[in-house]
Design a protein around this motif. Structure first.
Motif, mmCIF file in Angstrom:
data_model
loop_
_atom_site.group_PDB
_atom_site.id
_atom_site.type_symbol
_atom_site.label_atom_id
_atom_site.label_comp_id
_atom_site.label_asym_id
_atom_site.label_seq_id
_atom_site.Cartn_x
_atom_site.Cartn_y
_atom_site.Cartn_z
ATOM 1 N N SER A 1 0.841 -1.054 0.011
ATOM 2 C CA SER A 1 0.059 -0.036 -0.037
ATOM 3 C C SER A 1 0.804 1.230 0.012
ATOM 4 N N ARG A 2 0.318 2.303 -0.351
ATOM 5 C CA ARG A 2 1.077 3.712 -0.258
ATOM 6 C C ARG A 2 1.313 3.952 1.056
ATOM 7 N N ASP A 3 0.555 3.701 2.100
ATOM 8 C CA ASP A 3 0.998 4.103 3.377
ATOM 9 C C ASP A 3 2.136 3.148 3.907
ATOM 10 N N GLY A 4 2.182 1.988 3.417
ATOM 11 C CA GLY A 4 2.987 0.846 3.994
ATOM 12 C C GLY A 4 4.254 1.169 3.293
ATOM 13 N N PHE A 5 4.400 1.695 2.097
ATOM 14 C CA PHE A 5 5.559 2.140 1.363
ATOM 15 C C PHE A 5 6.199 3.409 2.041
ATOM 16 N N LEU A 6 5.364 4.157 2.482
ATOM 17 C CA LEU A 6 5.845 5.425 3.163
ATOM 18 C C LEU A 6 6.297 5.306 4.459
ATOM 19 N N LEU A 7 5.767 4.303 5.029
ATOM 20 C CA LEU A 7 5.921 4.289 6.401
ATOM 21 C C LEU A 7 7.535 3.635 6.702
ATOM 22 N N ALA A 8 7.536 2.685 5.796
ATOM 23 C CA ALA A 8 8.854 1.767 5.592
ATOM 24 C C ALA A 8 10.125 2.768 5.330
ATOM 25 N N HIS A 9 9.789 3.705 4.135
ATOM 26 C CA HIS A 9 10.876 4.338 3.929
ATOM 27 C C HIS A 9 11.185 5.463 4.952
ATOM 28 N N ASN A 10 10.020 6.151 5.475
ATOM 29 C CA ASN A 10 10.112 6.951 6.553
ATOM 30 C C ASN A 10 11.191 6.658 7.606
ATOM 31 N N ILE A 11 10.891 5.391 8.162
ATOM 32 C CA ILE A 11 11.453 4.852 9.592
ATOM 33 C C ILE A 11 12.912 4.286 8.969
ATOM 34 N N SER A 12 12.925 3.660 7.898
ATOM 35 C CA SER A 12 14.207 2.823 7.586
ATOM 36 C C SER A 12 15.105 3.548 6.758
ATOM 37 N N ALA A 13 14.891 4.554 5.871
ATOM 38 C CA ALA A 13 15.624 5.275 5.025
ATOM 39 C C ALA A 13 15.726 6.687 5.379
ATOM 40 N N TYR A 14 14.631 7.640 5.226
ATOM 41 C CA TYR A 14 14.840 8.887 5.696
ATOM 42 C C TYR A 14 15.259 9.259 7.209
ATOM 43 N N SER A 15 15.135 8.401 7.948
ATOM 44 C CA SER A 15 15.680 8.528 9.411
ATOM 45 C C SER A 15 17.212 8.914 9.353
ATOM 46 N N LEU A 16 17.802 8.058 8.470
ATOM 47 C CA LEU A 16 19.479 8.380 8.386
ATOM 48 C C LEU A 16 19.719 9.694 8.048
#
Ligand code: NDP
Ligand code: KAL
Length: 257
Positions: free
Chosen positions: A111-126
């Motif tokens: 889902s769009r939300d699932g995609f954004l959540l994973a990228h938010n916590i796992s990639a943007y956080s760096l």
């Protein structure tokens, strides 16, 4: 060559329990004489991490709550660290999350939300954490993140997390390019599968471990301690000429076709 980290301070993000890769990193840094700063998601995790850190003999650790999805929390955390200790010498980012339903079946169903959540916590956080932490690295510094082979090639069930790791790997390289002029290096460790809380409840994890034992060049899986020691290398002066690199600590599995 002096291998000691005495007099140096490192931030370790992502200790959930004693099986966490971040805990392996913390122990290696502690053994080398470093002072440690731990961050945790919210007050539910405060006591467990303080209890764990208390087992590190002679360690005078500091603790800060930091949800990496919250920009204010990230900037407040590093502002407080600056006030409390001043200079830091490095940071280990050991954080990832995706919804369980996105870690099974087909990636096409994400889902769009699932995609954004994973990228938010796992990639943007760096990116967010590097921007906040780099100004505290006034003697130069080193940032290490944790990635997985599923970001380089398709690995069953890894799905949206694989796409987030590809983003994390590219973010690491762009950050290395930006921060290099300030004496800050940024690298990643691609760890082989380790049984941690994140891996718990994921179907087929046993068969993933078995495949590594049968096929990896070293014919075994790897440990938190082995990742910790490679992180120690990347966070110390031993690796001073290395930035924008992904080191595979995976018993050689990634070289197989
Ligand atoms: P753990 O479950 O031990 O650690 C995951 C950590 O992510 C937890 O400490 C969790 O904090 C933290 N976290 C999740 N969401 C947030 C958030 N919003 N803000 C702050 N922290 C958050 O698992 P691992 O040690 O396995 O994972 C560490 C890293 O290693 C991850 O990036 C993972 O992808 C990577 N990795 C793991 C491999 C493995 O086989 N285990 C292989 C290759 C890479 P809390 O506990 O407070 O919820
Ligand atoms: C192909 C592999 C098999 C496993 C598939 C997906 C693993 C994804 C990792 C991701 C970080 C797991 C989660 O986000 C789990 C989450 O949905 C539920 N767990 C939690 O909320 C716990 C309580 C907290 C502490 O976890 C987090 N993350 O906050 C990949 C294997 C072979 C290698 C692994 C496990 C790689 C990796 O990236 O962790």
């Amino acid at each position: 060559m002096n291998f000691s980290l005495e007099g140096r301070t490192y931030v370790v993000m992502g200790v959930a329990n004693k099986r966490s890769i971040a805990w392996g990193v913390a122990r290696s840094l502690h053994e080398a004489g470093a002072r440690l700063i731990f961050t945790y998601l919210n007050d539910r995790f405060e006591k467990p991490i303080k209890d764990l850190a208390a087992t590190l003999e002679g360690q005078d650790a500091l603790f800060y709550e930091c949800d990496v999805t919250n920009d204010q929390a990230v900037s407040d955390t590093f502002a407080q660290i600056k006030e409390d200790v001043g200079t830091i010498h490095g940071l280990a980012h050991c954080i990832a999350f995706a919804n369980k339903e996105d870690l099974q079946g087909e990636f096409v169903d994400t889902s769009r939300d699932g995609f954004l959540l994973a990228h938010n916590i796992s990639a943007y956080s760096l990116v967010a954490v590097s921007k906040a932490a780099a100004p505290l690295m006034t003697d130069g510094g080193s940032i290490v993140t944790l990635t997985y082979l599923g970001g380089e090639r398709v690995v069953k069930n890894y799905n949206v997390m694989g796409v987030a790791k590809a983003s994390l790997d590219a973010s690491m390289k762009y950050l290395a390019n930006d921060l290099g002029k300030h004496g800050v290096r940024v690298n990643a460790i691609s760890a082989g599968p380790i049984r941690t809380l994140s891996a718990k409840g994921i179907g087929d994890f046993n068969s993933v471990l078995k495949k590594i034992e049968e096929e990896a060049p070293l014919r075994r899986t790897i440990t938190q301690e082995e990742v910790g020691d490679s992180a120690y290398y990347l966070l110390s002066n031993l690796s001073r000429g290395v930035t924008g690199e992904i080191i595979h600590v995976d018993a050689g599995y990634n070289i197989l076709g």
